[in-house]
Design a protein around this motif. Structure first.
Motif, PDB file in Angstrom:
ATOM      1  N   ASN A  67      35.200  40.627  41.742  1.00 30.75           N
ATOM      2  CA  ASN A  67      35.577  41.958  42.213  1.00 30.75           C
ATOM      3  C   ASN A  67      34.575  42.578  43.177  1.00 30.75           C
ATOM      4  O   ASN A  67      34.899  43.524  43.870  1.00 30.75           O
ATOM      5  CB  ASN A  67      35.767  42.891  41.014  1.00 30.75           C
ATOM      6  N   THR A  68      33.361  42.068  43.211  1.00 31.40           N
ATOM      7  CA  THR A  68      32.340  42.663  44.079  1.00 31.40           C
ATOM      8  C   THR A  68      32.103  41.834  45.337  1.00 31.40           C
ATOM      9  O   THR A  68      31.102  42.020  46.008  1.00 31.40           O
ATOM     10  CB  THR A  68      31.018  42.803  43.316  1.00 31.40           C
ATOM     11  N   GLU A  69      33.023  40.954  45.668  1.00 29.96           N
ATOM     12  CA  GLU A  69      32.841  40.084  46.828  1.00 29.96           C
ATOM     13  C   GLU A  69      33.052  40.857  48.127  1.00 29.96           C
ATOM     14  O   GLU A  69      33.962  41.675  48.243  1.00 29.96           O
ATOM     15  CB  GLU A  69      33.811  38.913  46.759  1.00 29.96           C
ATOM     16  N   THR A  70      32.196  40.575  49.110  1.00 24.30           N
ATOM     17  CA  THR A  70      32.318  41.158  50.437  1.00 24.30           C
ATOM     18  C   THR A  70      32.193  40.052  51.480  1.00 24.30           C
ATOM     19  O   THR A  70      31.698  38.972  51.202  1.00 24.30           O
ATOM     20  CB  THR A  70      31.220  42.214  50.706  1.00 24.30           C
ATOM     21  N   PHE A  71      32.656  40.361  52.701  1.00 28.85           N
ATOM     22  CA  PHE A  71      32.458  39.443  53.813  1.00 28.85           C
ATOM     23  C   PHE A  71      32.105  40.246  55.053  1.00 28.85           C
ATOM     24  O   PHE A  71      32.513  41.390  55.211  1.00 28.85           O
ATOM     25  CB  PHE A  71      33.678  38.539  54.042  1.00 28.85           C
ATOM     26  N   THR A  72      31.279  39.638  55.907  1.00 32.03           N
ATOM     27  CA  THR A  72      30.789  40.293  57.113  1.00 32.03           C
ATOM     28  C   THR A  72      31.409  39.615  58.326  1.00 32.03           C
ATOM     29  O   THR A  72      31.395  38.387  58.431  1.00 32.03           O
ATOM     30  CB  THR A  72      29.260  40.198  57.203  1.00 32.03           C
ATOM     31  N   ILE A  73      31.921  40.425  59.248  1.00 28.62           N
ATOM     32  CA  ILE A  73      32.525  39.920  60.475  1.00 28.62           C
ATOM     33  C   ILE A  73      31.747  40.465  61.663  1.00 28.62           C
ATOM     34  O   ILE A  73      31.347  41.634  61.666  1.00 28.62           O
ATOM     35  CB  ILE A  73      33.993  40.351  60.582  1.00 28.62           C
ATOM     36  N   ARG A  74      31.549  39.626  62.655  1.00 27.60           N
ATOM     37  CA  ARG A  74      30.835  40.032  63.868  1.00 27.60           C
ATOM     38  C   ARG A  74      31.721  39.777  65.073  1.00 27.60           C
ATOM     39  O   ARG A  74      32.336  38.730  65.187  1.00 27.60           O
ATOM     40  CB  ARG A  74      29.542  39.245  64.017  1.00 27.60           C
ATOM     41  N   VAL A 132      41.717  47.117  38.672  1.00 29.19           N
ATOM     42  CA  VAL A 132      41.517  46.747  40.071  1.00 29.19           C
ATOM     43  C   VAL A 132      42.627  45.788  40.472  1.00 29.19           C
ATOM     44  O   VAL A 132      42.817  44.743  39.854  1.00 29.19           O
ATOM     45  CB  VAL A 132      40.128  46.093  40.279  1.00 29.19           C
ATOM     46  N   THR A 133      43.377  46.178  41.510  1.00 29.63           N
ATOM     47  CA  THR A 133      44.456  45.314  41.981  1.00 29.63           C
ATOM     48  C   THR A 133      43.883  44.290  42.951  1.00 29.63           C
ATOM     49  O   THR A 133      43.088  44.622  43.830  1.00 29.63           O
ATOM     50  CB  THR A 133      45.542  46.134  42.696  1.00 29.63           C
ATOM     51  N   ARG A 134      44.299  43.055  42.781  1.00 29.05           N
ATOM     52  CA  ARG A 134      43.828  41.973  43.647  1.00 29.05           C
ATOM     53  C   ARG A 134      44.953  41.560  44.568  1.00 29.05           C
ATOM     54  O   ARG A 134      46.097  41.428  44.156  1.00 29.05           O
ATOM     55  CB  ARG A 134      43.384  40.779  42.809  1.00 29.05           C
ATOM     56  N   LYS A 135      44.597  41.330  45.826  1.00 29.57           N
ATOM     57  CA  LYS A 135      45.564  40.851  46.799  1.00 29.57           C
ATOM     58  C   LYS A 135      45.250  39.391  47.098  1.00 29.57           C
ATOM     59  O   LYS A 135      44.103  38.956  47.016  1.00 29.57           O
ATOM     60  CB  LYS A 135      45.485  41.679  48.079  1.00 29.57           C
ATOM     61  N   GLU A 136      46.269  38.652  47.452  1.00 24.80           N
ATOM     62  CA  GLU A 136      46.086  37.242  47.785  1.00 24.80           C
ATOM     63  C   GLU A 136      45.830  37.118  49.284  1.00 24.80           C
ATOM     64  O   GLU A 136      46.678  37.489  50.092  1.00 24.80           O
ATOM     65  CB  GLU A 136      47.327  36.439  47.397  1.00 24.80           C
ATOM     66  N   PHE A 137      44.652  36.613  49.633  1.00 22.06           N
ATOM     67  CA  PHE A 137      44.284  36.389  51.016  1.00 22.06           C
ATOM     68  C   PHE A 137      44.039  34.906  51.235  1.00 22.06           C
ATOM     69  O   PHE A 137      43.718  34.184  50.296  1.00 22.06           O
ATOM     70  CB  PHE A 137      43.023  37.174  51.380  1.00 22.06           C
ATOM     71  N   VAL A 143      37.498  46.801  32.478  1.00 20.32           N
ATOM     72  CA  VAL A 143      38.024  47.836  33.377  1.00 20.32           C
ATOM     73  C   VAL A 143      38.403  47.226  34.720  1.00 20.32           C
ATOM     74  O   VAL A 143      39.454  47.531  35.280  1.00 20.32           O
ATOM     75  CB  VAL A 143      36.997  48.979  33.548  1.00 20.32           C
ATOM     76  N   GLN A 144      37.557  46.342  35.249  1.00 18.68           N
ATOM     77  CA  GLN A 144      37.852  45.722  36.530  1.00 18.68           C
ATOM     78  C   GLN A 144      39.090  44.838  36.445  1.00 18.68           C
ATOM     79  O   GLN A 144      39.921  44.830  37.355  1.00 18.68           O
ATOM     80  CB  GLN A 144      36.656  44.911  37.017  1.00 18.68           C
ATOM     81  N   PHE A 149      33.393  44.130  54.909  1.00 20.43           N
ATOM     82  CA  PHE A 149      34.611  44.485  54.189  1.00 20.43           C
ATOM     83  C   PHE A 149      34.516  44.020  52.750  1.00 20.43           C
ATOM     84  O   PHE A 149      34.238  42.848  52.505  1.00 20.43           O
ATOM     85  CB  PHE A 149      35.838  43.797  54.811  1.00 20.43           C
ATOM     86  N   PRO A 150      34.769  44.881  51.774  1.00 20.54           N
ATOM     87  CA  PRO A 150      34.956  44.403  50.402  1.00 20.54           C
ATOM     88  C   PRO A 150      36.314  43.701  50.294  1.00 20.54           C
ATOM     89  O   PRO A 150      37.291  44.141  50.898  1.00 20.54           O
ATOM     90  CB  PRO A 150      34.956  45.674  49.562  1.00 20.54           C
ATOM     91  N   VAL A 151      36.374  42.627  49.543  1.00 19.28           N
ATOM     92  CA  VAL A 151      37.623  41.880  49.404  1.00 19.28           C
ATOM     93  C   VAL A 151      38.679  42.723  48.699  1.00 19.28           C
ATOM     94  O   VAL A 151      39.866  42.646  49.027  1.00 19.28           O
ATOM     95  CB  VAL A 151      37.373  40.558  48.649  1.00 19.28           C
ATOM     96  N   ASN A 152      38.283  43.552  47.744  1.00 19.00           N
ATOM     97  CA  ASN A 152      39.237  44.358  46.981  1.00 19.00           C
ATOM     98  C   ASN A 152      39.448  45.748  47.562  1.00 19.00           C
ATOM     99  O   ASN A 152      39.873  46.654  46.848  1.00 19.00           O
ATOM    100  CB  ASN A 152      38.782  44.467  45.520  1.00 19.00           C
TER     101      ASN A 152
END
Length: 116
Positions: free
Chosen positions: A56-63, A13-18, A8-9, A75-78
């Motif tokens: 698909n479950t990757e996140t990153f934290t910004i301060r 789930v649409t992925r964007k290129e970052f 399903v993922q 922020f979730p990457v997706n």
């Protein structure tokens, strides 16, 4: 069950290129905000404290510092609302998660630039 979740993922789930970024980098995240029928783009500029998860479950934290108060955002990457990510500076840090950065102030809170 895990195979079904993966299927399903992969299909829906649409992925964007970052660009590739890591902890210690200063980035600007542009994301879309909906207010009623209107939509607008807002940005969040700060230092990446961590990246966690995978695929698909990757996140990153910004301060970032807003006045004298530290503000963190995850922020979730997706996330569909993410429009683009710009890398402002590459930072030279030795760890993948720089939680010690929260307690630093002044000149100690400065991250050295990575040599290219």
């Amino acid at each position: 069950m895990a195979d079904l979740m993966k299927f399903v993922q992969d299909e829906f789930v649409t992925r964007k290129e970052f660009p590739v970024f890591a902890a210690g980098d200063t980035i600007t995240v542009f994301y879309e905000i909906r207010e009623g029928e209107k939509t607008r783009t807002q940005f969040f500029k700060g230092v990446v404290i961590q990246r966690r998860g995978s695929a698909n479950t990757e996140t990153f934290t910004i301060r970032k510092m807003s006045g004298a108060i530290g503000v963190e955002r995850i922020f979730p990457v997706n996330l569909p609302a993410l429009q683009k990510i710009e890398i402002n500076k590459k930072g030279a840090v030795r760890r993948a998660r720089i939680f010690y950065f929260r307690e630093l102030t002044g000149k100690k809170a400065k991250i050295k630039d990575k040599r290219r």
